[in-house]
Structure formats: C-alpha cells, structure tokens
Design a protein around this motif. Structure first.
Motif, PDB file in Angstrom:
ATOM      1  N   MET A   1      41.600  16.979  78.520  1.00 15.99           N
ATOM      2  CA  MET A   1      42.288  18.366  78.940  1.00 15.99           C
ATOM      3  C   MET A   1      42.176  18.798  79.405  1.00 15.99           C
ATOM      4  O   MET A   1      43.554  19.702  80.239  1.00 15.99           O
TER       5      MET A   1
ATOM      6  N   SER B   1      54.268  22.319  73.474  1.00 15.67           N
ATOM      7  CA  SER B   1      54.963  23.603  73.569  1.00 15.67           C
ATOM      8  C   SER B   1      56.046  24.024  73.198  1.00 15.67           C
ATOM      9  O   SER B   1      55.987  25.209  72.727  1.00 15.67           O
TER      10      SER B   1
ATOM     11  N   THR C   1      47.729  15.463  81.453  1.00 11.66           N
ATOM     12  CA  THR C   1      47.643  16.514  79.760  1.00 11.66           C
ATOM     13  C   THR C   1      48.028  18.328  79.934  1.00 11.66           C
ATOM     14  O   THR C   1      49.090  17.862  78.687  1.00 11.66           O
TER      15      THR C   1
ATOM     16  N   ARG D   1      50.807  18.677  77.671  1.00  8.92           N
ATOM     17  CA  ARG D   1      50.888  20.055  76.176  1.00  8.92           C
ATOM     18  C   ARG D   1      51.782  20.843  76.571  1.00  8.92           C
ATOM     19  O   ARG D   1      52.378  21.850  75.284  1.00  8.92           O
TER      20      ARG D   1
ATOM     21  N   PHE E   1      45.972  13.180  75.159  1.00  4.00           N
ATOM     22  CA  PHE E   1      45.664  13.658  75.085  1.00  4.00           C
ATOM     23  C   PHE E   1      43.605  13.978  75.935  1.00  4.00           C
ATOM     24  O   PHE E   1      43.003  14.278  76.425  1.00  4.00           O
TER      25      PHE E   1
ATOM     26  N   LEU F   1      48.297  13.801  71.066  1.00  8.33           N
ATOM     27  CA  LEU F   1      47.506  14.322  70.624  1.00  8.33           C
ATOM     28  C   LEU F   1      46.109  12.962  71.770  1.00  8.33           C
ATOM     29  O   LEU F   1      45.102  12.973  71.801  1.00  8.33           O
TER      30      LEU F   1
END
Length: 312
Positions: A294, A307, A299, A303, A289, A286
């Motif tokens: 973002m 997930s 990133t 991400r 990122f 994180l």
C-alpha cells in the motif's frame, strides 16, 4: 513435501557470501559502520603473510556461520587497505599487529582482541557481543537487512536473511512475505508456493503474507499472459474496447515490472466500462495494490486515479 529450511538457501550453506564479506576502504562505512546499526559486525584485520591469521580467520568464519546471520563478519586485508588502516589507527583503533578483530555495534567500537584465540574463546567473545546488542535485535536486524537487499536487486542474499530470521522465530510475517517475494524475484515460483504452505495459521492473513500470496498469483497469471502479449496489443489496436485483451495485457505488464502501465490499462477499462466482468478491472487493480504494497509509489498514484474515476 520438503520443509522450508531444507529447500531454502540455509544460512550455514550461504553464509560465506551473505554474512561474510571482504571489506575495503570504499565499503567500510556502509558494510561496517552503517551495517552495525542493524546487527553486530566483526572486522577481521588480516594479512596473507600472517601465520596466526590462517588459523583465526577460518575459526571466525565457523563461529559466524553457526550464528546463522545474527552477526556479520567483514574481512580486511591490511596490505590492500593501508590508507584505511592508517585512518583507523589515527582514530585510536589498536592496529599494531595482525590478526586484530574489532567488534562494532551501533556505529561504535564495542570490543576488540588481537592474536589467534581458540574457537571456544571466539564463541564467548561473540556471545558477549550479542548480549550487548540485546536479545531482540537479531531477528529484526535480519529482516531489515533482507528488505534492503531485496530493494537493491539481490534476492538470493535477501532469501538467506529472511530464512535466517525465520530460524530465529516463526511468527514473523515480514520474513515469510519477504521470503516469498525473494523467491519470486529469483524466478522460483515453486519455492514460493512451498513457503506459503508453511506459514503459521495465526499470521496467514497478515497483510505481509496476503500481499506475498497475491504477488505469487499475479506472477503465475502474468507468466501465461506474457506469452500472448504481442497478440493482445494487436487485438487492442484493432479494437480499443476489447476489455478482455486489455485486462490480460495489464496482467502481463505487471509480470514484467511495468506497474504504472499495468495500472493504467486497468484504469482505462474502469473508465470505459466500470461494470465490465462484474467490476473485474477494479478488483484486479486492488489485487495489484495488495501485491505491490500500500505504500508503493505505483499503488499510491493508481489509487488516487481510481478514486478520481469512481467519485467524479
């Protein structure tokens, strides 16, 4: 502690390279027409044999320097760019004599003059051009130009533009964050720290600033980890479950710009042992990122993979 504007490359010091350039037929569209969509551009058509040019060009440079990046100057030697001059003449640009100065804004000719004007008249000409461009344009234009320079791998010039934007106004988080990132790209971590120390409290938690702060922290961690990279790889080859070695390797990879590989290393830890080091791999990811931004492709890809791991 020295202030930002004493330590950072000031626009008056660096303007000849950052805000004043030599134009050619090859770069005319980019450096004049396209650039004028972001900030006003003056084009100085001159020649080595032209006596008045020897007076006008230095005066133009002084005026442009004093504007601290609000206006760009492009100098074009008419003898070295005869085809360009001929094309512009056919388009209706008055090119009967030199020196001739043409102001461009939003891709169009905004004003022009010929002959060696006094410096006071040049100042009035530029001030009138800035009024046409609008009072809100300069700072935003500088930031846009700085970001483009940073993306093009020109951090020194980007720093000059970001610093010039901050001289316009101190409440621009994009300029503060960009200046930090520019200094990091140059390798000036100390300068980056000084910049962050001067960010106004009101914008200290803006995403642009916190992202730059995270980038500085990762750069410092990565510099230490890079020295041990070979040893970290050897440790992982001997024991793929050495999560500490993989974590440190991810930090070192990030410091070298290998974002996808750095993210992959941390994702591998999450996959193997989510709870390791109190969820430390996910937290470091994180932080990556935040430092990358973002909307950075690395990133967004990492991400999505994170997930999938967390919710599968």
């Amino acid at each position: 502690m020295n202030t930002l504007f004493n330590d950072a490359p000031g626009p008056q010091e660096a303007a000849p390279s950052a805000f004043i350039i030599d134009g050619t037929q090859a770069n005319f569209m980019e450096e004049v027409i396209e650039a004028s969509r972001e900030m006003p551009v003056l084009v100085d058509f001159w020649a080595t044999w032209c006596g008045p040019c020897k007076t006008l060009t230095p005066a133009l440079e002084r005026v442009i320097n004093a504007q601290k990046g609000r206006v760009r100057l492009v100098k074009i030697d008419v003898d070295q760019n005869r085809e360009l001059v001929a094309q512009l003449s056919r388009m209706g640009l008055p090119m009967q004599s030199v020196p001739t100065v043409v102001a461009f804004w939003q891709g169009q000719i905004a004003d022009t003059f010929s002959g060696a004007l006094p410096e006071s008249e040049i100042k009035r000409f530029v001030e009138a051009l800035l009024k046409i461009a609008g009072s809100s344009a300069p700072g935003e234009a500088l930031i846009t130009e700085a970001k483009a320079l940073l993306d093009q791998g020109q951090p020194e010039q980007a720093a000059q533009y970001f610093a010039a934007a901050l001289q316009e106004a101190k409440d621009k988080p994009e300029a503060w964050g960009g200046l930090v990132r520019a200094f990091l790209a140059i390798g000036e971590e100390h300068q980056a720290e000084q910049v962050l120390a001067q960010v106004p409290e009101s914008i200290a938690e803006h995403a642009e600033v916190t992202g730059a702060r995270a980038a500085l922290t990762l750069a410092q961690e990565g510099r230490k980890a890079q020295a041990a990279m070979a040893g970290l790889e050897s440790r992982l080859a001997a024991n793929p479950d050495d999560h500490e070695a993989r974590y440190d390797l991810a930090t070192a990879l990030n410091a070298t710009g290998a974002r996808a590989e750095a993210a992959a290393a941390l994702l591998e830890i999450v996959k193997r042992d989510r709870a390791w080091n109190e969820d430390g791999a996910r937290m470091q990811l994180l932080k990556f990122f935040e430092a990358w931004g973002m909307d950075d492709p690395a990133t967004m890809t990492a991400r999505r993979k994170l997930s999938t791991l967390l919710f599968s």
